[in-house]
Design a protein around this motif. Structure first.
Motif, short mmCIF file in Angstrom:
data_model
loop_
_atom_site.label_atom_id
_atom_site.label_comp_id
_atom_site.label_asym_id
_atom_site.label_seq_id
_atom_site.Cartn_x
_atom_site.Cartn_y
_atom_site.Cartn_z
N THR A 250 0.84 -1.20 0.00
CA THR A 250 0.00 0.00 0.00
C THR A 250 0.87 1.25 0.00
OG1 THR A 250 -0.13 0.23 2.42
CG2 THR A 250 -1.73 -1.25 1.36
N GLN A 251 0.25 2.39 -0.28
CA GLN A 251 0.98 3.66 -0.23
C GLN A 251 1.30 4.07 1.19
OE1 GLN A 251 2.23 5.44 -2.89
NE2 GLN A 251 1.62 3.60 -4.00
N ASP A 253 1.55 5.58 5.02
CA ASP A 253 1.57 6.92 5.62
C ASP A 253 2.95 7.18 6.20
OD1 ASP A 253 0.62 9.36 6.36
OD2 ASP A 253 -0.77 8.63 7.89
N ARG A 267 -3.80 5.74 12.88
CA ARG A 267 -3.88 5.90 11.42
C ARG A 267 -3.72 4.59 10.68
NH1 ARG A 267 0.36 10.85 11.74
NH2 ARG A 267 0.44 10.74 9.44
N ASP A 269 -5.91 2.55 9.57
CA ASP A 269 -6.80 2.43 8.41
C ASP A 269 -6.16 3.05 7.17
OD1 ASP A 269 -8.69 1.05 9.80
OD2 ASP A 269 -10.04 2.75 10.09
N LYS A 270 -5.50 4.20 7.35
CA LYS A 270 -4.84 4.85 6.22
C LYS A 270 -3.65 4.01 5.75
CE LYS A 270 -2.83 9.10 4.45
NZ LYS A 270 -2.43 10.50 4.71
N ILE A 271 -2.89 3.46 6.70
CA ILE A 271 -1.76 2.59 6.36
C ILE A 271 -2.26 1.39 5.54
CG2 ILE A 271 -0.03 1.02 7.32
CD1 ILE A 271 0.14 2.97 9.73
N SER A 272 -3.45 0.91 5.87
CA SER A 272 -4.00 -0.28 5.24
C SER A 272 -4.78 0.00 3.96
CB SER A 272 -4.94 -1.00 6.23
OG SER A 272 -4.27 -1.31 7.43
N ASP A 273 -5.04 1.26 3.66
CA ASP A 273 -5.84 1.62 2.49
C ASP A 273 -5.18 1.10 1.21
OD1 ASP A 273 -7.38 2.76 0.53
OD2 ASP A 273 -7.15 4.82 1.21
N THR A 275 -5.95 1.77 -1.87
CA THR A 275 -5.97 2.68 -3.01
C THR A 275 -4.54 2.97 -3.47
OG1 THR A 275 -7.97 3.74 -2.16
CG2 THR A 275 -6.71 4.95 -3.83
#
Length: 299
Positions: A250-251, A253, A267, A269-273, A275
């Motif tokens: 993933t991209q 953070d 954060r 969820d953002k680490i796991s996103d 997209t």
């Protein structure tokens, strides 16, 4: 039927039955000379007999093909090296290696003896390492080679009672990732096949025999060892279905500072996103992505 493998030589391990037998027969039917390697043991690895390998050799010869039998244990590098030497003496080259040999010693991790863990790792992982090492320099000298590791959904995604088998099967993916990079300059293409088929390995599961025939997996194997094969591919196959599995990144953070641990949790969820996730070309890509984040933060 095509002669796409005419003039080529293939070694298929665990080819006395099941998937290996189907792979070997299909290669031979398309012109390959095939070494049928099978220790002839039971599915837990006990016992040994060359009769299974010889029976497949007889099938191939009866159909007009060329084959030879080997009862070398893939865990014995000296025996594997002798098998490779015998193949070179007989046919002068080795184009294809299908690492298919395997055993099962299923138990939950709590009940599993470490000897059972080690043996499964030794057969699946070190067996593939031994066979690949024995042919590697030959393929480099030829500037041509096709190698397939037999992985499994149990390694890619997990399965209860198969910690040893799953660990070995995922380790083969890691082996494939690096060997595909190292072999590229000599046109050695290395891939993984994750089959779903009814064999003696799955005979206790009560699955429908016709839908999960090993022959339905073999078309995927043939592509992975063909002149036009991809490299660094994980191909899943079974019951006529074919899919690709990927290890992605993933991209994520960028997080630093005294509250970093708390921020990773906050954060996550953002680490796991997923997209914008990528399939890295090699392991160094992770470090480059992380360093880019750090440089951006400093700028």
């Amino acid at each position: 039927m095509s002669d796409m493998f005419k003039g080529q030589v293939a070694i298929v391990t665990g080819a006395g039955g099941g998937l290996g037998r189907e792979h070997a027969l299909a290669l031979a039917a398309r012109g390959a000379k095939v070494v049928i390697n099978d220790l002839g043991g039971s599915r837990d690895g006990s016992g040994a007999s060359q009769s299974a390998a010889e029976a497949v050799v007889d099938e191939i010869r009866a159909a007009g093909g060329e084959a030879m039998a080997s009862a070398a244990s893939v865990t014995d590098f000296a025996a594997v090296s002798q098998m490779v030497a015998d193949t070179m003496a007989q046919w002068g080259r080795i184009d294809i290696l299908v690492n298919n040999a395997g055993i099962l010693r299923d138990k939950s991790f709590a009940k599993m003896e470490l000897d059972d863990f080690r043996l499964v790792m030794d057969v699946h992982l070190m067996g593939a390492v031994n066979c690949t090492k024995a042919v590697w320099d030959i393929m480099r000298a030829q500037n041509y080679g096709r190698i397939v590791m037999t992985t499994s959904s149990s390694g890619l995604f997990g399965n209860f009672g198969q910690s040893n088998y799953g660990a070995a099967k995922m380790a083969l993916v890691g082996l494939m990732q690096t060997l595909s990079i190292e072999g590229a300059k000599n046109d050695i293409r290395v891939n993984c096949l994750a089959p779903t088929a009814h064999t003696r390995m799955t005979e206790d599961l009560g699955l429908p025999l016709e839908a999960l025939a090993p022959a339905l997996v073999t078309p995927g194997l043939l592509h992975l060892v063909s002149p036009d094969a991809p490299t660094r591919c994980i191909l899943a196959a079974g019951a006529g279905g074919f899919e690709r599995a990927y290890i992605t990144l993933t991209q994520g953070d960028f997080i630093t500072g005294p509250e970093a641990a708390e921020q990773v949790a906050a954060r996550f969820d953002k680490i796991s996103d997923r997209t914008g996730e990528i399939v890295p070309e090699m392991g160094a890509a992770q470090g480059m992505i992380e360093l880019t984040k750090a440089q951006s933060a400093q700028g």
